[in-house]
Design a protein around this motif. Structure first.
Motif, PDB file in Angstrom:
ATOM      1  N   GLN A  44      64.024  12.588 -19.693  1.00  0.00           N
ATOM      2  CA  GLN A  44      62.862  13.362 -19.294  1.00  0.00           C
ATOM      3  C   GLN A  44      61.585  12.531 -19.427  1.00  0.00           C
ATOM      4  N   ARG A  45      60.601  12.942 -18.663  1.00  0.00           N
ATOM      5  CA  ARG A  45      59.296  12.300 -18.768  1.00  0.00           C
ATOM      6  C   ARG A  45      58.708  12.592 -20.155  1.00  0.00           C
ATOM      7  N   GLU A  46      58.118  11.552 -20.760  1.00  0.00           N
ATOM      8  CA  GLU A  46      57.550  11.719 -22.086  1.00  0.00           C
ATOM      9  C   GLU A  46      56.131  11.180 -22.142  1.00  0.00           C
ATOM     10  N   LEU A  47      55.352  11.780 -23.043  1.00  0.00           N
ATOM     11  CA  LEU A  47      53.999  11.309 -23.284  1.00  0.00           C
ATOM     12  C   LEU A  47      54.027   9.930 -23.934  1.00  0.00           C
ATOM     13  N   VAL A  48      53.162   9.029 -23.459  1.00  0.00           N
ATOM     14  CA  VAL A  48      52.991   7.732 -24.102  1.00  0.00           C
ATOM     15  C   VAL A  48      51.675   7.708 -24.864  1.00  0.00           C
ATOM     16  N   ALA A  49      50.585   8.047 -24.165  1.00  0.00           N
ATOM     17  CA  ALA A  49      49.260   8.013 -24.788  1.00  0.00           C
ATOM     18  C   ALA A  49      48.297   8.851 -23.965  1.00  0.00           C
ATOM     19  N   THR A  50      47.313   9.432 -24.650  1.00  0.00           N
ATOM     20  CA  THR A  50      46.237  10.135 -23.962  1.00  0.00           C
ATOM     21  C   THR A  50      44.892   9.730 -24.566  1.00  0.00           C
ATOM     22  N   ILE A  51      43.863   9.854 -23.750  1.00  0.00           N
ATOM     23  CA  ILE A  51      42.497   9.629 -24.212  1.00  0.00           C
ATOM     24  C   ILE A  51      41.623  10.737 -23.640  1.00  0.00           C
ATOM     25  N   GLY A  52      40.968  11.453 -24.521  1.00  0.00           N
ATOM     26  CA  GLY A  52      40.183  12.597 -24.102  1.00  0.00           C
ATOM     27  C   GLY A  52      38.839  12.203 -23.525  1.00  0.00           C
ATOM     28  N   SER A  53      38.150  13.206 -22.982  1.00  0.00           N
ATOM     29  CA  SER A  53      36.833  12.947 -22.403  1.00  0.00           C
ATOM     30  C   SER A  53      35.849  12.466 -23.466  1.00  0.00           C
ATOM     31  N   VAL A  63      55.140   3.777 -29.781  1.00  0.00           N
ATOM     32  CA  VAL A  63      54.273   2.733 -29.216  1.00  0.00           C
ATOM     33  C   VAL A  63      53.075   2.418 -30.107  1.00  0.00           C
ATOM     34  N   LYS A  64      52.918   3.140 -31.204  1.00  0.00           N
ATOM     35  CA  LYS A  64      51.783   2.900 -32.091  1.00  0.00           C
ATOM     36  C   LYS A  64      51.799   1.459 -32.591  1.00  0.00           C
ATOM     37  N   GLY A  65      50.631   0.810 -32.531  1.00  0.00           N
ATOM     38  CA  GLY A  65      50.511  -0.573 -32.966  1.00  0.00           C
ATOM     39  C   GLY A  65      50.854  -1.586 -31.890  1.00  0.00           C
ATOM     40  N   ARG A  66      51.409  -1.125 -30.780  1.00  0.00           N
ATOM     41  CA  ARG A  66      51.787  -2.044 -29.693  1.00  0.00           C
ATOM     42  C   ARG A  66      51.009  -1.762 -28.403  1.00  0.00           C
ATOM     43  N   PHE A  67      50.733  -0.503 -28.139  1.00  0.00           N
ATOM     44  CA  PHE A  67      50.041  -0.107 -26.908  1.00  0.00           C
ATOM     45  C   PHE A  67      48.622   0.346 -27.243  1.00  0.00           C
ATOM     46  N   THR A  68      47.711   0.112 -26.278  1.00  0.00           N
ATOM     47  CA  THR A  68      46.330   0.560 -26.430  1.00  0.00           C
ATOM     48  C   THR A  68      45.867   1.211 -25.133  1.00  0.00           C
ATOM     49  N   ILE A  69      45.412   2.446 -25.237  1.00  0.00           N
ATOM     50  CA  ILE A  69      44.859   3.137 -24.080  1.00  0.00           C
ATOM     51  C   ILE A  69      43.340   3.040 -24.146  1.00  0.00           C
ATOM     52  N   SER A  70      42.710   2.879 -22.981  1.00  0.00           N
ATOM     53  CA  SER A  70      41.256   2.832 -22.918  1.00  0.00           C
ATOM     54  C   SER A  70      40.822   3.369 -21.569  1.00  0.00           C
ATOM     55  N   ARG A  71      39.536   3.680 -21.471  1.00  0.00           N
ATOM     56  CA  ARG A  71      39.001   4.194 -20.211  1.00  0.00           C
ATOM     57  C   ARG A  71      37.632   3.597 -19.955  1.00  0.00           C
ATOM     58  N   ASP A  72      37.333   3.458 -18.659  1.00  0.00           N
ATOM     59  CA  ASP A  72      36.024   2.994 -18.213  1.00  0.00           C
ATOM     60  C   ASP A  72      35.494   4.050 -17.252  1.00  0.00           C
ATOM     61  N   ASN A  73      34.623   4.908 -17.742  1.00  0.00           N
ATOM     62  CA  ASN A  73      34.122   6.003 -16.915  1.00  0.00           C
ATOM     63  C   ASN A  73      33.277   5.502 -15.748  1.00  0.00           C
ATOM     64  N   ASN A  76      35.893   4.751 -13.190  1.00  0.00           N
ATOM     65  CA  ASN A  76      36.890   5.822 -12.956  1.00  0.00           C
ATOM     66  C   ASN A  76      38.309   5.303 -13.165  1.00  0.00           C
ATOM     67  N   THR A  77      38.494   4.529 -14.220  1.00  0.00           N
ATOM     68  CA  THR A  77      39.775   3.860 -14.440  1.00  0.00           C
ATOM     69  C   THR A  77      40.222   4.010 -15.896  1.00  0.00           C
ATOM     70  N   VAL A  78      41.512   4.243 -16.053  1.00  0.00           N
ATOM     71  CA  VAL A  78      42.130   4.256 -17.379  1.00  0.00           C
ATOM     72  C   VAL A  78      43.149   3.126 -17.432  1.00  0.00           C
ATOM     73  N   TYR A  79      43.269   2.535 -18.608  1.00  0.00           N
ATOM     74  CA  TYR A  79      44.135   1.376 -18.790  1.00  0.00           C
ATOM     75  C   TYR A  79      45.165   1.646 -19.886  1.00  0.00           C
ATOM     76  N   LEU A  80      46.277   0.930 -19.785  1.00  0.00           N
ATOM     77  CA  LEU A  80      47.250   0.937 -20.872  1.00  0.00           C
ATOM     78  C   LEU A  80      47.666  -0.515 -21.104  1.00  0.00           C
TER      79      LEU A  80
END
Length: 115
Positions: A44-53, A63-73, A76-80
């Motif tokens: 099934q599809r699973e959550l990896v990471a989210t970043i709120g407004s 994925v903690k310690g290995r992945f980093t989520i970020s956003r550039d408002n 209009n882009t989100v990164y992983l």
């Protein structure tokens, strides 16, 4: 029309890195919680990471310690950023934009971790 366009997937060896990008259009990006989900073959599809407004970040434990989520408002882009990739990280990675009554998905980007 809302579009979420993922890019940056590919084939990488174990221990390697990839950066996924998701460019959004047709939404007021800064108001949305942005997320990355993944679906491995037969699972099934699973959550990896989210970043709120407001910048609140959440990761799945695997994925903690290995992945980093970020956003550039401004873009209009989100990164992983994905480091120390493992074979079990293989799957299709989907970008998601969510508000309480709205939910949009990208088409997905394949990530394969294999030697």
């Amino acid at each position: 029309q809302v579009q979420l366009a993922e890019s940056g997937g590919g084939l990488v060896q174990p221990g390697g890195s990839l950066r996924l990008s998701c460019a959004a259009s047709g939404i007021v990006f800064r108001l949305y919680t942005m997320g990355w989900y993944r679906q491995a073959p037969g699972k099934q599809r699973e959550l990896v990471a989210t970043i709120g407004s407001g910048g609140t970040i959440r990761y799945v434990d695997s994925v903690k310690g290995r992945f980093t989520i970020s956003r550039d408002n401004a873009k209009n882009t989100v990164y992983l950023q994905m480091n120390s990739l493992k074979p079990e990280d293989t799957g299709v990675y989907y970008c998601n934009a969510r508000m309480p009554t709205l939910d949009y998905w990208g088409q997905g980007a394949q990530v394969t971790v294999s030697s």
